[in-house]
Scaffold this active site. Sequence first.
Site, PDB file in Angstrom:
ATOM      1  N   LYS A  22       0.858  -1.205   0.000  1.00  0.00           N
ATOM      2  CA  LYS A  22       0.000   0.000   0.000  1.00  0.00           C
ATOM      3  C   LYS A  22       0.891   1.251   0.000  1.00  0.00           C
ATOM      4  CE  LYS A  22      -1.760   1.618   4.005  1.00  0.00           C
ATOM      5  NZ  LYS A  22      -1.518   3.041   4.289  1.00  0.00           N
ATOM      6  N   ASN A  23       1.897   1.283   0.867  1.00  0.00           N
ATOM      7  CA  ASN A  23       2.678   2.510   1.055  1.00  0.00           C
ATOM      8  C   ASN A  23       3.725   2.743  -0.013  1.00  0.00           C
ATOM      9  OD1 ASN A  23       1.061   3.001   3.200  1.00  0.00           O
ATOM     10  ND2 ASN A  23       2.567   2.487   4.766  1.00  0.00           N
ATOM     11  N   CYS A 116      -5.787  12.248  12.214  1.00  0.00           N
ATOM     12  CA  CYS A 116      -6.488  10.960  12.156  1.00  0.00           C
ATOM     13  C   CYS A 116      -6.290  10.351  13.541  1.00  0.00           C
ATOM     14  CB  CYS A 116      -5.882  10.090  11.072  1.00  0.00           C
ATOM     15  SG  CYS A 116      -4.213   9.639  11.456  1.00  0.00           S
ATOM     16  N   ARG A 121      -0.825  14.653  12.579  1.00  0.00           N
ATOM     17  CA  ARG A 121      -0.384  14.472  11.182  1.00  0.00           C
ATOM     18  C   ARG A 121      -0.156  15.816  10.474  1.00  0.00           C
ATOM     19  NH1 ARG A 121      -1.726   9.178   9.777  1.00  0.00           N
ATOM     20  NH2 ARG A 121      -0.015   9.278   8.333  1.00  0.00           N
ATOM     21  N   ILE A 123       1.654  18.804   8.139  1.00  0.00           N
ATOM     22  CA  ILE A 123       2.380  18.729   6.850  1.00  0.00           C
ATOM     23  C   ILE A 123       3.355  19.898   6.720  1.00  0.00           C
ATOM     24  CG2 ILE A 123       0.610  17.395   5.624  1.00  0.00           C
ATOM     25  CD1 ILE A 123      -0.322  20.055   4.345  1.00  0.00           C
ATOM     26  N   ASP A 124       3.797  20.416   7.872  1.00  0.00           N
ATOM     27  CA  ASP A 124       4.726  21.569   7.848  1.00  0.00           C
ATOM     28  C   ASP A 124       6.015  21.259   7.090  1.00  0.00           C
ATOM     29  OD1 ASP A 124       4.966  19.802  10.140  1.00  0.00           O
ATOM     30  OD2 ASP A 124       6.662  21.061  10.724  1.00  0.00           O
ATOM     31  N   ASP A 304       4.266   1.063  12.156  1.00  0.00           N
ATOM     32  CA  ASP A 304       3.032   0.423  11.670  1.00  0.00           C
ATOM     33  C   ASP A 304       2.851  -0.984  12.230  1.00  0.00           C
ATOM     34  OD1 ASP A 304       3.166   1.910   8.342  1.00  0.00           O
ATOM     35  OD2 ASP A 304       2.566   2.693  10.304  1.00  0.00           O
ATOM     36  N   ARG A 396      -8.778  -0.623   4.448  1.00  0.00           N
ATOM     37  CA  ARG A 396      -7.970   0.366   3.715  1.00  0.00           C
ATOM     38  C   ARG A 396      -6.608  -0.234   3.351  1.00  0.00           C
ATOM     39  NH1 ARG A 396      -8.015   6.215   6.333  1.00  0.00           N
ATOM     40  NH2 ARG A 396      -6.718   6.432   4.476  1.00  0.00           N
TER      41      ARG A 396
END
Length: 418
Positions: A22-23, A116, A121, A123-124, A304, A396
């Site tokens: 997936k990643n 989430c 999370r 995004i800087d 993970d 997912r």
Amino acid sequence: MQKIIVEGGKKLEGDVHISGSKNAALPIIAASILNGGTSKLYNVPNIHDTQMMYKILEELGCIVKKTKNKVIIDSSKVNKYEIPENLMREMRSSVILAGAIIGKHHEAVFSYPGGCDIGTRPIDLHLKSFEKLGIIISKNYGNISCKCDTIENTKIDLDFPSVGATENIMLASCLGIGTTTITNAAREPEIIDLQNFLNRMGAKITGAGTNIIEIIGVKKLKDVSYNIMPDRIEAGTYLCATAATGGRIKALNIVPEHITPILNKLEEANCKLNIGKNFVELVAPRRLKAVNIKTMPYPGFPTDMQSIFVAMLTVAKGTSLVEENVFENRYKFTSELERMGAKITISGRTAIIEGTRRIHGTNIAATDLRGGMAMVIEALVAKKKTEIDNIHYILRGYENLDKKLTNLGAKISLKVGE
Ligand code: EPZ
């Protein structure tokens, strides 16, 4: 809502074929925008997150033709550069599309992906890196618009080896002017897969897998065919599920070198391993031994796999300590495991797990992808029946979960709830 119903207490035994990663697939699907042509991808996992990426690409004007694990993407007619807010919020990792859209079309609009269940999370690091590449960023009410005349490649040092930020810089700079050097880059295998894909398109990238990546800008990228690498987290998940149930498994179509930290901990917990070129066999002991885990960026123990190990260690002999050092809120799932009899105490970044043999089924609800999978593992171990709600989180990231577990001897069924 869909539910999973599990009759626990069965040992997992048999072979499991591991799907594509997936990643690795998500940034590579995003990268298909860069050649303004055709990308043929194979071994793509058929899961919610890849479906979402296809939906967003179609919104932008791509033509997407998919069969089971193959997808052909034509990005020659992309005429929109805005990632729809609702889709962005549904899948925060779609921020990876921003780098590809800006890299090719020099403009993009997207919204803050939102937190989430494992942390805020931010995004800087992505945005700071975009600004270093000469991209003008303006923000209003949660919307972020990016514009530039050209991408001016440069030196970028990341405060933290962020996977997504590393990928976004690679995507934004491979058609830029000059050379970008990323220092303190993330070293995950999925970054190497992205580099291999982009170089197959004609990009000039070196260093992925190390903490220094160099991208020499090129003028154009060409049509490409590519086979996605196996999913190292799915592989680790099935090995741990088998270890927790006291069974034996052969995980096929994997890259054992990608999961060394996981294999080392499984051996420490007294599992017997036979490691082949592209498979791993595991035989669980009568009872697992408690082990201590500290999650770190690659090549350390992967975050993970943290919840998956916590679930497995709830039935080990002894007390285990698990320290989560990558995300700030990744223990939400443990309260559901405690309702099944698990003995877990959270103290700051550390989960203290006292092994027990008394895990019983009940009704629980998934909170996030890997936390939800931890609940499936707990249900496989539990006596009697467990119903897990909100399983869309789990679907997912795990292709054909119910079929693969059933083939391994689990008594599991999917139920579309009210
Ligand atoms: C990727 O997420 C993976 N997702 C995650 O897998 C994985 O857990 C994570 O990398 C770490 O390995 C995909 O590849 C789609 P990060 P990403 O940027 O890129 C902070 C799963 O279960 N950070 O390396 O979002 C961040 O808050 C998912 O498959 C900033 O502070 O991870 C976190 O604490 C979950 N600012 C840490 O860095 C930023 O701009 C690691 O995040 C970006 C990140």
